[in-house]
Scaffold this motif. Structure first.
Motif, PDB file in Angstrom:
ATOM      1  N   GLU A  23       0.813  -1.186   0.000  1.00  0.00           N
ATOM      2  CA  GLU A  23       0.000   0.000   0.000  1.00  0.00           C
ATOM      3  C   GLU A  23       0.858   1.251   0.000  1.00  0.00           C
ATOM      4  O   GLU A  23       2.065   1.156   0.110  1.00  0.00           O
ATOM      5  CB  GLU A  23      -0.939  -0.009   1.209  1.00  0.00           C
ATOM      6  N   VAL A  24       0.204   2.401  -0.093  1.00  0.00           N
ATOM      7  CA  VAL A  24       0.883   3.688   0.062  1.00  0.00           C
ATOM      8  C   VAL A  24       0.467   4.193   1.437  1.00  0.00           C
ATOM      9  O   VAL A  24      -0.556   4.846   1.592  1.00  0.00           O
ATOM     10  CB  VAL A  24       0.467   4.689  -1.043  1.00  0.00           C
ATOM     11  N   GLY A  25       1.238   3.836   2.467  1.00  0.00           N
ATOM     12  CA  GLY A  25       0.893   4.179   3.846  1.00  0.00           C
ATOM     13  C   GLY A  25       2.082   4.764   4.586  1.00  0.00           C
ATOM     14  O   GLY A  25       3.141   5.006   4.010  1.00  0.00           O
ATOM     15  N   LYS A  26       1.909   4.975   5.890  1.00  0.00           N
ATOM     16  CA  LYS A  26       2.955   5.621   6.710  1.00  0.00           C
ATOM     17  C   LYS A  26       4.302   4.931   6.613  1.00  0.00           C
ATOM     18  O   LYS A  26       5.330   5.577   6.472  1.00  0.00           O
ATOM     19  CB  LYS A  26       2.525   5.650   8.184  1.00  0.00           C
ATOM     20  N   MET A  27       4.305   3.608   6.718  1.00  0.00           N
ATOM     21  CA  MET A  27       5.578   2.886   6.709  1.00  0.00           C
ATOM     22  C   MET A  27       6.301   3.065   5.374  1.00  0.00           C
ATOM     23  O   MET A  27       7.496   3.359   5.330  1.00  0.00           O
ATOM     24  CB  MET A  27       5.360   1.403   6.997  1.00  0.00           C
TER      25      MET A  27
END
Length: 196
Positions: A120-124
């Motif tokens: 995904e395109v997330g914080k991490m």
């Protein structure tokens, strides 16, 4: 809760918000593969030990696996530590697996026919400036079809996530426990229509 982002060759992208998005992407990937659609990319998966989540791995659709994050102690003092809550992000492992996949988008003559999965395109993932750049390039590459996930907004907005969400060529699908089994066919049909 997550959002599924979907980028289409006719400049339409789609986002799915809700529960069970990785499972949904995996099911959509299998259906698309079995219907002969060339597909590449990656997804994230929880890593559990003794029933307890200890982190996340990244798995490419070609079957390569690497660490995205693991639980870290509060006392850990790494030189440059990337943390999300109790998890320490392994940026080197993540970039080693994911960047070659995204950099292949512009290669080959079948670019317009291939589907790219970004989960995904997330914080991490957004600790990686190289990943941010690669996602932007993938979104603007001519003729690409992207199926991916972004988080539902909560707390401080994430720059790239908001950039993707606010694109005029992005559509949002909301996924809930109630509809997540029924929405699969909508996603598959949408991807197939984008490739025509």
């Amino acid at each position: 809760n997550q959002a599924l982002c979907f980028a289409c060759t006719n400049n339409e992208h789609f986002l799915i918000l809700g529960i069970g998005k990785t499972t949904l992407i995996q099911k959509a990937t299998e259906v698309l593969k079995s219907s002969g659609v060339p597909i590449d990319g990656f997804y994230t998966e929880e890593v559990r030990e003794g029933g307890r989540r200890i982190g996340f791995d990244v798995i490419t659709l070609s079957g390569r696996r690497g660490t995205l994050s693991r639980l870290g102690s509060d006392s850990s003092t790494a030189r440059r530590e990337y943390r999300v809550g109790q998890y320490i992000v392994d940026l080197v492992s993540f970039e080693h697996l994911v960047l070659p996949v995204l950099r292949n988008v512009d290669l080959g003559s079948d670019t317009g026919k291939k589907v790219y999965v970004i989960d995904e395109v997330g914080k991490m993932e957004l600790f990686s400036q190289s990943f941010i750049q690669a996602v932007r390039q993938t979104l603007t590459a001519s003729g690409t079809t992207i199926l991916g996930t972004i988080p539902i907004p909560k707390g401080k907005p994430l720059g790239l996530v908001e950039e993707i969400r606010s694109r005029k060529d992005v559509k949002v699908f909301n996924v809930s426990k109630e509809n997540r089994d029924n929405i699969l066919q909508d996603i598959v049909t949408t991807v197939q229509n984008c490739r025509k």
